[in-house]
Design an enzyme around this catalytic site. Sequence first.
Site, PDB file in Angstrom:
ATOM      1  CG  HIS A  29       1.809  13.264  -4.657  1.00 53.07           C
ATOM      2  ND1 HIS A  29       1.740  14.548  -5.180  1.00 53.07           N
ATOM      3  CD2 HIS A  29       2.816  13.493  -3.488  1.00 53.07           C
ATOM      4  CE1 HIS A  29       2.556  15.360  -4.573  1.00 53.07           C
ATOM      5  NE2 HIS A  29       3.650  14.826  -3.681  1.00 53.07           N
ATOM      6  CG  ASP A  66       7.284  12.525  -5.314  1.00 52.47           C
ATOM      7  OD1 ASP A  66       7.572  11.747  -6.295  1.00 52.47           O
ATOM      8  OD2 ASP A  66       7.529  13.652  -5.087  1.00 52.47           O
TER       9      ASP A  66
END
Length: 445
Positions: free
Chosen positions: A389, A246
């Site tokens: 991430h 992400d």
Amino acid sequence: MAGNNEENDASMEHLLEGVSDDERGDVQELDFNGSAYGPRPGRKPVKRGAGKIVAIVLVVIIAIAGLGGGGGWYWWNNLRRYPVIIDGQVVNILNGQSIKTILEDNAYFGKTPGRLISVSGKVIDGQVGNPVEVAVNGTTVPEEQLASTHLKEQDEVTLTNGTDKDEEHETKTETIPHGKKATNIVTGGIIQLHLPGSDGTKETWVGKVSGETVDKGVTKEPVDEQTTALTPKPPADKKVIALTFDDGPSQYTAPMLDIFKEKGIHVTFFNIGSQSAEMKDVVKRMVDEGHEVGSHSNTHPFLPKLSDDAIRSELTAGFGGLEQAGVTSRMFRSPYGAFTNKDWDRVGDMLSTNVLWDIDTLDWKMPGAQAIHDTVLKEAHNGAIALMHTGGGNREQDVEALPSIIDDLKAQGYEFVTVSELMAMDQQQRFPDWAIKGELPPSQQ
């Protein structure tokens, strides 16, 4: 002329040798019209030559022979009888008769056609089903060819009773409208999606002969539309896992892409729209190297707190940022995983899927590369979706942890797949093609 008369007289004398004078007086001569007459008083008989008499006799003989030959031809082709075998019995038939004529003249030798059955299963009086089946020397003769088919001597014909036949019918179809179930994404599934419903159908048959009407009931059950959450179930003999990242793209994304390229794996990125528009080259590299890209909103807000207009604007801008970088997917991951039933009702028409996870590395807390590694390895399972991430803060620990995570998972027999590939592997095939492709449902396109 005198010479001819003398010759004719000589010929006649030759023909009348041995005939007495009294008998000669009874002989009649032929005139040119072929009529016979005897000597008449006052008229001199006209004598004919023997050659002409012979010619006339020959003509008569030829005519009789011709009549005899023609009669023989006619008898052979029309009156001659010869035996054939029909259903085990010898039958003498006339030459030239078709099979159809023979069967009709003999009431089909006791065989009968099938019955015509109505749409309700009743026998329709005065109607027939399939015709008597006719086979000549083991080869079936279609009914339409019976009138033009002729039998040869000793041909063997087999007859079989006709079978019953259902009457033709008209089908009337009625639509059963589908309903809509209440939105329910709190089911434990990790991929949320809206499944459009489909109408059902029921049929009525109307017999074309009987006129009967029969309700055939539901032929297709309606399927209610529903927003729900599902977890992909790949085959049990597989070991697959999807790594997802992400908050990118960022300065940490390129080093991660280098690792993925070196290790030969593909992952899924959920990008921020505004950052994708600023780093188009990085997004293009993601796509070019076989990775999957979805949206993670435009600015990473907490969506449930936004107004109806604001949430729609946020998602529109997020997908728009991806489109500027060449990505058209409508796959989505809500920031913080926060997305409620109400949110689906508000903006579900803009999404293909909302993808969550079942392995949370908590890398955003920066627990250390080893801790990130250990979390993934400990919780890995067939069909898992791991959350990491590539932006939103310092991601050096993720970059450090990735090589050993990939190597150790491979050592355990895992294969790396994208989220779309994982959905496509679902054994129950619950994910529609449009969801797998990251597209909107056809009804929303």
